[in-house]
Motif scaffolding. Structure first.
Motif, PDB file in Angstrom:
ATOM      1  N   LYS A   1       3.779   2.547  13.651  1.00  0.00           N
ATOM      2  CA  LYS A   1       3.502   3.832  14.311  1.00  0.00           C
ATOM      3  C   LYS A   1       2.058   3.853  14.800  1.00  0.00           C
ATOM      4  N   CYS A   2       1.508   2.698  15.030  1.00  0.00           N
ATOM      5  CA  CYS A   2       0.133   2.490  15.494  1.00  0.00           C
ATOM      6  C   CYS A   2      -0.906   2.952  14.482  1.00  0.00           C
ATOM      7  N   GLU A   3      -0.512   3.026  13.231  1.00  0.00           N
ATOM      8  CA  GLU A   3      -1.450   3.284  12.150  1.00  0.00           C
ATOM      9  C   GLU A   3      -1.700   1.935  11.478  1.00  0.00           C
ATOM     10  N   ASN A   4      -2.915   1.471  11.487  1.00  0.00           N
ATOM     11  CA  ASN A   4      -3.274   0.158  10.946  1.00  0.00           C
ATOM     12  C   ASN A   4      -2.443  -0.966  11.577  1.00  0.00           C
ATOM     13  N   PRO A   5      -2.434  -1.056  12.914  1.00  0.00           N
ATOM     14  CA  PRO A   5      -1.566  -2.057  13.542  1.00  0.00           C
ATOM     15  C   PRO A   5      -1.907  -3.495  13.179  1.00  0.00           C
ATOM     16  N   GLN A   6      -3.191  -3.807  13.008  1.00  0.00           N
ATOM     17  CA  GLN A   6      -3.549  -5.184  12.670  1.00  0.00           C
ATOM     18  C   GLN A   6      -3.026  -5.553  11.298  1.00  0.00           C
TER      19      GLN A   6
ATOM     20  N   THR B   1      -0.404  -4.285   9.740  1.00  0.00           N
ATOM     21  CA  THR B   1       1.047  -4.419   9.828  1.00  0.00           C
ATOM     22  C   THR B   1       1.420  -5.715  10.536  1.00  0.00           C
ATOM     23  N   LEU B   2       0.716  -6.042  11.602  1.00  0.00           N
ATOM     24  CA  LEU B   2       0.954  -7.274  12.341  1.00  0.00           C
ATOM     25  C   LEU B   2       0.750  -8.487  11.442  1.00  0.00           C
ATOM     26  N   ASP B   3      -0.339  -8.503  10.709  1.00  0.00           N
ATOM     27  CA  ASP B   3      -0.615  -9.622   9.796  1.00  0.00           C
ATOM     28  C   ASP B   3       0.490  -9.765   8.758  1.00  0.00           C
ATOM     29  N   TYR B   4       0.951  -8.645   8.219  1.00  0.00           N
ATOM     30  CA  TYR B   4       2.015  -8.684   7.221  1.00  0.00           C
ATOM     31  C   TYR B   4       3.283  -9.296   7.815  1.00  0.00           C
ATOM     32  N   PHE B   5       3.677  -8.836   8.997  1.00  0.00           N
ATOM     33  CA  PHE B   5       4.891  -9.356   9.624  1.00  0.00           C
ATOM     34  C   PHE B   5       4.781 -10.844   9.903  1.00  0.00           C
ATOM     35  N   ILE B   6       3.666 -11.260  10.444  1.00  0.00           N
ATOM     36  CA  ILE B   6       3.494 -12.676  10.781  1.00  0.00           C
ATOM     37  C   ILE B   6       3.550 -13.552   9.533  1.00  0.00           C
ATOM     38  N   GLU B   7       2.968 -13.086   8.450  1.00  0.00           N
ATOM     39  CA  GLU B   7       2.883 -13.899   7.241  1.00  0.00           C
ATOM     40  C   GLU B   7       4.119 -13.834   6.348  1.00  0.00           C
ATOM     41  N   ASN B   8       4.879 -12.744   6.389  1.00  0.00           N
ATOM     42  CA  ASN B   8       5.899 -12.538   5.377  1.00  0.00           C
ATOM     43  C   ASN B   8       7.343 -12.526   5.842  1.00  0.00           C
TER      44      ASN B   8
END
Length: 132
Positions: A8-13, A15-22
């Motif tokens: 929801k564009c809250e802390n996008p980086q 969230t992005l890092d989490y998705f990429i890593e997990n």
């Protein structure tokens, strides 16, 4: 799209890092070890760009709605629209037809039966105005 939906564009980086890593391949997102630097960069550009330009993107979407408000759009459809509008209007590396087609395919997969035609109509109107 799933990242934009989740953040929801809250802390996008973050969230992005989490998705990429997990997230695994079974969840239709490759773990970072399986993504090239170019793919990670592209993903990051899209997510962070859509979040950074969200107000302007939402205004473009809202301008094309007939008898709707942006708050009535299902969150999945809105995430798809935001991503595609970013690609159409702010990211010069993706041809408009491809951005629209990808958004429609995402809607077919993640939305209800009305999602794909709705998204196609909104994006078509935005693309038409952009190409003038």
């Amino acid at each position: 799209m799933r990242i934009l939906y989740a953040t929801k564009c809250e802390n996008p980086q973050e969230t992005l890092d989490y998705f990429i890593e997990n997230l695994s391949e079974e969840e239709n997102v490759c773990a970072s070890k399986k993504m090239t630097k170019q793919e990670c960069s592209f993903l990051s550009d899209l997510v962070l760009g859509a979040c950074k330009n969200r107000e302007e993107i939402d205004a473009l979407i809202a301008d094309k709605l007939k008898k709707w408000t942006i708050t009535r759009i299902p969150r999945v459809n809105l995430a798809i629209l935001r991503l595609a509008v970013f690609e159409l209007c702010f990211y010069d590396d993706t041809p408009g037809e491809i951005a629209i087609n990808e958004a429609v395919e995402l809607a077919k997969k993640y939305s209800d039966k009305e999602g794909a035609p709705f998204i196609n109509g909104v994006l078509g109107a935005i693309a038409e105005e952009k190409n003038g």
